[in-house]
Design a protein around this motif. Structure first.
Motif, PDB file in Angstrom:
ATOM      1  N   HIS A 121       0.767  -1.129   0.046  1.00  0.00           N
ATOM      2  CA  HIS A 121       0.100   0.070  -0.068  1.00  0.00           C
ATOM      3  C   HIS A 121       0.946   1.341   0.047  1.00  0.00           C
ATOM      4  N   ASN A 122       1.018   1.947  -0.912  1.00  0.00           N
ATOM      5  CA  ASN A 122       1.734   3.169  -1.319  1.00  0.00           C
ATOM      6  C   ASN A 122       0.977   4.338  -1.541  1.00  0.00           C
ATOM      7  N   ASP A 123      -0.475   4.378  -1.217  1.00  0.00           N
ATOM      8  CA  ASP A 123      -1.085   5.540  -1.226  1.00  0.00           C
ATOM      9  C   ASP A 123      -1.108   6.103   0.245  1.00  0.00           C
ATOM     10  N   VAL A 124      -0.127   5.819   1.122  1.00  0.00           N
ATOM     11  CA  VAL A 124       0.101   6.571   2.279  1.00  0.00           C
ATOM     12  C   VAL A 124       1.639   6.881   2.123  1.00  0.00           C
ATOM     13  N   PRO A 125       1.919   7.822   3.153  1.00  0.00           N
ATOM     14  CA  PRO A 125       3.425   8.304   3.115  1.00  0.00           C
ATOM     15  C   PRO A 125       4.229   7.172   3.402  1.00  0.00           C
ATOM     16  N   LEU A 126       5.298   6.956   2.760  1.00  0.00           N
ATOM     17  CA  LEU A 126       6.037   5.960   2.807  1.00  0.00           C
ATOM     18  C   LEU A 126       6.932   5.797   4.249  1.00  0.00           C
ATOM     19  N   SER A 127       7.088   7.033   4.804  1.00  0.00           N
ATOM     20  CA  SER A 127       7.656   7.216   6.090  1.00  0.00           C
ATOM     21  C   SER A 127       6.746   6.480   7.078  1.00  0.00           C
ATOM     22  N   TYR A 128       5.635   6.234   6.816  1.00  0.00           N
ATOM     23  CA  TYR A 128       4.551   5.702   7.956  1.00  0.00           C
ATOM     24  C   TYR A 128       5.121   4.261   8.113  1.00  0.00           C
ATOM     25  N   TYR A 129       5.801   3.824   7.464  1.00  0.00           N
ATOM     26  CA  TYR A 129       6.233   2.268   7.476  1.00  0.00           C
ATOM     27  C   TYR A 129       7.457   2.352   8.426  1.00  0.00           C
ATOM     28  N   PHE A 296      -7.007  -3.165   9.675  1.00  0.00           N
ATOM     29  CA  PHE A 296      -7.601  -2.430  10.693  1.00  0.00           C
ATOM     30  C   PHE A 296      -7.366  -0.808  10.457  1.00  0.00           C
ATOM     31  N   ILE A 297      -6.031  -0.738  10.283  1.00  0.00           N
ATOM     32  CA  ILE A 297      -5.486   0.708  10.509  1.00  0.00           C
ATOM     33  C   ILE A 297      -5.699   1.572   9.361  1.00  0.00           C
ATOM     34  N   LEU A 298      -5.362   1.085   8.055  1.00  0.00           N
ATOM     35  CA  LEU A 298      -5.315   1.789   6.683  1.00  0.00           C
ATOM     36  C   LEU A 298      -6.760   2.646   6.764  1.00  0.00           C
ATOM     37  N   PRO A 299      -7.845   2.072   6.680  1.00  0.00           N
ATOM     38  CA  PRO A 299      -8.914   2.690   6.599  1.00  0.00           C
ATOM     39  C   PRO A 299      -9.066   3.810   7.812  1.00  0.00           C
ATOM     40  N   LEU A 300      -8.556   3.628   8.657  1.00  0.00           N
ATOM     41  CA  LEU A 300      -8.650   4.531   9.788  1.00  0.00           C
ATOM     42  C   LEU A 300      -7.919   5.753   9.394  1.00  0.00           C
ATOM     43  N   ILE A 301      -6.709   5.562   9.036  1.00  0.00           N
ATOM     44  CA  ILE A 301      -5.732   6.580   8.449  1.00  0.00           C
ATOM     45  C   ILE A 301      -6.506   7.448   7.337  1.00  0.00           C
ATOM     46  N   LYS A 302      -6.910   6.684   6.369  1.00  0.00           N
ATOM     47  CA  LYS A 302      -7.395   7.320   5.138  1.00  0.00           C
ATOM     48  C   LYS A 302      -8.706   8.158   5.471  1.00  0.00           C
ATOM     49  N   GLN A 303      -9.360   7.664   6.436  1.00  0.00           N
ATOM     50  CA  GLN A 303     -10.792   8.417   6.860  1.00  0.00           C
ATOM     51  C   GLN A 303     -10.277   9.640   7.717  1.00  0.00           C
ATOM     52  N   GLY A 304      -9.093   9.619   8.076  1.00  0.00           N
ATOM     53  CA  GLY A 304      -8.761  10.652   9.105  1.00  0.00           C
ATOM     54  C   GLY A 304      -9.291  10.533  10.477  1.00  0.00           C
ATOM     55  N   LYS A 305      -9.577   9.131  10.816  1.00  0.00           N
ATOM     56  CA  LYS A 305      -9.958   8.901  12.325  1.00  0.00           C
ATOM     57  C   LYS A 305      -8.820   8.535  13.194  1.00  0.00           C
ATOM     58  N   ILE A 306      -7.633   8.656  12.531  1.00  0.00           N
ATOM     59  CA  ILE A 306      -6.325   8.384  13.178  1.00  0.00           C
ATOM     60  C   ILE A 306      -5.232   9.445  12.538  1.00  0.00           C
ATOM     61  N   VAL A 307      -4.599  10.146  13.258  1.00  0.00           N
ATOM     62  CA  VAL A 307      -3.423  11.119  12.841  1.00  0.00           C
ATOM     63  C   VAL A 307      -2.250  10.512  13.452  1.00  0.00           C
ATOM     64  N   TYR A 308      -1.258  10.906  12.741  1.00  0.00           N
ATOM     65  CA  TYR A 308       0.084  10.373  13.167  1.00  0.00           C
ATOM     66  C   TYR A 308       1.188  11.609  13.012  1.00  0.00           C
ATOM     67  N   LEU A 309       1.877  11.803  13.974  1.00  0.00           N
ATOM     68  CA  LEU A 309       2.837  12.956  14.119  1.00  0.00           C
ATOM     69  C   LEU A 309       3.967  12.236  13.782  1.00  0.00           C
ATOM     70  N   GLU A 310       4.793  12.894  13.038  1.00  0.00           N
ATOM     71  CA  GLU A 310       6.199  12.649  12.632  1.00  0.00           C
ATOM     72  C   GLU A 310       7.069  13.861  12.760  1.00  0.00           C
ATOM     73  N   ASP A 311       8.481  13.457  13.194  1.00  0.00           N
ATOM     74  CA  ASP A 311       9.297  14.557  13.282  1.00  0.00           C
ATOM     75  C   ASP A 311      10.659  13.941  12.444  1.00  0.00           C
ATOM     76  N   ILE A 312      10.650  14.644  11.329  1.00  0.00           N
ATOM     77  CA  ILE A 312      11.625  14.173  10.121  1.00  0.00           C
ATOM     78  C   ILE A 312      12.670  15.393   9.813  1.00  0.00           C
ATOM     79  N   VAL A 313      13.926  14.221   9.916  1.00  0.00           N
ATOM     80  CA  VAL A 313      15.046  15.051   9.374  1.00  0.00           C
ATOM     81  C   VAL A 313      15.686  14.378   8.238  1.00  0.00           C
ATOM     82  N   GLU A 314      16.446  15.528   7.374  1.00  0.00           N
ATOM     83  CA  GLU A 314      16.956  14.931   6.248  1.00  0.00           C
ATOM     84  C   GLU A 314      18.206  14.622   6.206  1.00  0.00           C
TER      85      GLU A 314
END
Length: 342
Positions: A121-129, A296-314
């Motif tokens: 499933h690559n219709d969500v940010p790859l960093s989510y993995y 279980f989790i993918l539909p919740l992410i896509k529906q905005g029922k779960i949000v996820y905070l990331e702190d990304i450094v390059e």
């Protein structure tokens, strides 16, 4: 075949106390971008690296955890996302995106056992993995549902609640209909827990001189389920505030990882008096649930029922600072290091 340059992060010194950036070194190795003839290994281009609390235990000279210890002068490793450049294994082909146990370098030749799953499933940010769809997400899911045995309207407490695992545990508990309180180490994180992640309440443990009193304030009727991420004084206070037949899912104890000698815990007699079930677990025992978890989790992410905070450094060169910052709470959300974008 000609070799190409391959930047790597290596451990220079074994760590005592809080890790420092100077404990690590960025070096330039080299690698042939070819799988040896007859090998079943897989050549990876590493994309995203996960910074996780358990890595602190691997910086010790003596093996002190199920993860083993890093080798001085060798690249460190951890969870991450990578792209297959060439494969000697029939399950993987050029262009596949995978997540699993990767090395902190630009390119790696790894055995197939280090790859956990192909990314379908690559219709969500790859960093989510590296986070919600990877090891931390599985940890939250298995720890909460399998170990915590939650019920609707349970009173749930989550420590280190804005971290990679805690932020998801709190949201899963809210979706189930629980009352959820989280603790974190800054005013900014407390605001995020309440306003962005949907926790009912949250507090800054650094501003609470009496954690027992703080928990009594937020849980006047006691705690049904505690998701343990920090140990130490927090666990001692929680034991005084658990309800009869309460459950403690022991995921981590980050307050202890930088200590040469672990703190003793008082109040353990409450396990008997209150008939508390305290259960340590490792995500490695639960990866068989990953397909069910994704469903279980993918539909919740896509529906905005779960949000996820990331702190990304390059940049791999900024990896040591990102990893070290984890142990002083510098990150807001899941700490990710980007080596290359897909």
């Amino acid at each position: 075949m000609a070799e190409v340059k391959n930047k790597q992060v290596v451990l220079k010194e074994y760590v005592s106390g809080l890790p420092k950036e100077s404990d690590f070194q960025l070096v330039e190795g080299s690698i042939a971008l070819k799988v040896p003839e007859g090998s079943n290994q897989i050549l990876l281009k590493n994309l995203y690296l996960s910074c996780d609390p358990y890595q602190r235990m691997m910086m010790n000279e003596t093996i002190s955890s199920i993860f083993g210890t890093y080798t001085l002068g060798a690249p460190i490793h951890g969870y991450g996302v990578a792209k297959v450049l060439e494969s000697g294994h029939p399950d993987y082909k050029k262009g596949d995106l995978v997540w699993g146990y990767v090395i902190w370098e630009e390119y790696s030749l790894v055995p197939p056992t280090q790859i956990h799953f192909k990314i379908e499933h690559n219709d969500v940010p790859l960093s989510y993995y590296t986070g919600i769809l990877g090891m931390p997400g599985m940890t939250a899911y298995a720890g909460f549902f399998e170990i915590g045995s939650p019920k609707k309207e349970d009173r749930v407490f989550v420590s280190s609640a804005s971290g990679a695992v805690g932020q998801l545990v709190g949201q899963l508990a809210k979706l189930l209909g629980c009352y959820v309180v989280g603790s974190a180490g800054s005013k900014e994180k407390v605001e995020l827990l309440k306003n962005k992640l949907g926790f009912d309440e949250a507090f800054n443990y650094k501003e609470e001189p009496d954690l027992d009193a703080a928990l009594k304030r937020y849980f006047p009727e006691g705690i049904d389920l505690y998701f343990e991420n920090v140990g130490g004084k927090t666990l001692q206070a929680v034991l005084l505030n658990m309800r009869v037949h309460g459950r403690i899912a022991v995921c981590g104890m980050v307050s202890q990882y930088n200590l040469d000698r672990h703190e003793g815990i008082t109040n353990l007699v409450q396990l008997i008096f209150r008939r508390i079930r305290m259960h340590g677990f490792s995500v490695h025992d639960h990866y068989h649930l990953y397909p069910k978890f994704l469903e279980f989790i993918l539909p919740l992410i896509k529906q905005g029922k779960i949000v996820y905070l990331e702190d990304i450094v390059e940049g791999l060169e900024n990896g040591p600072a990102a990893l070290v910052g984890l142990y002083s709470g510098r990150n807001i959300g899941k700490q990710v290091v980007v080596i290359a974008h897909e």
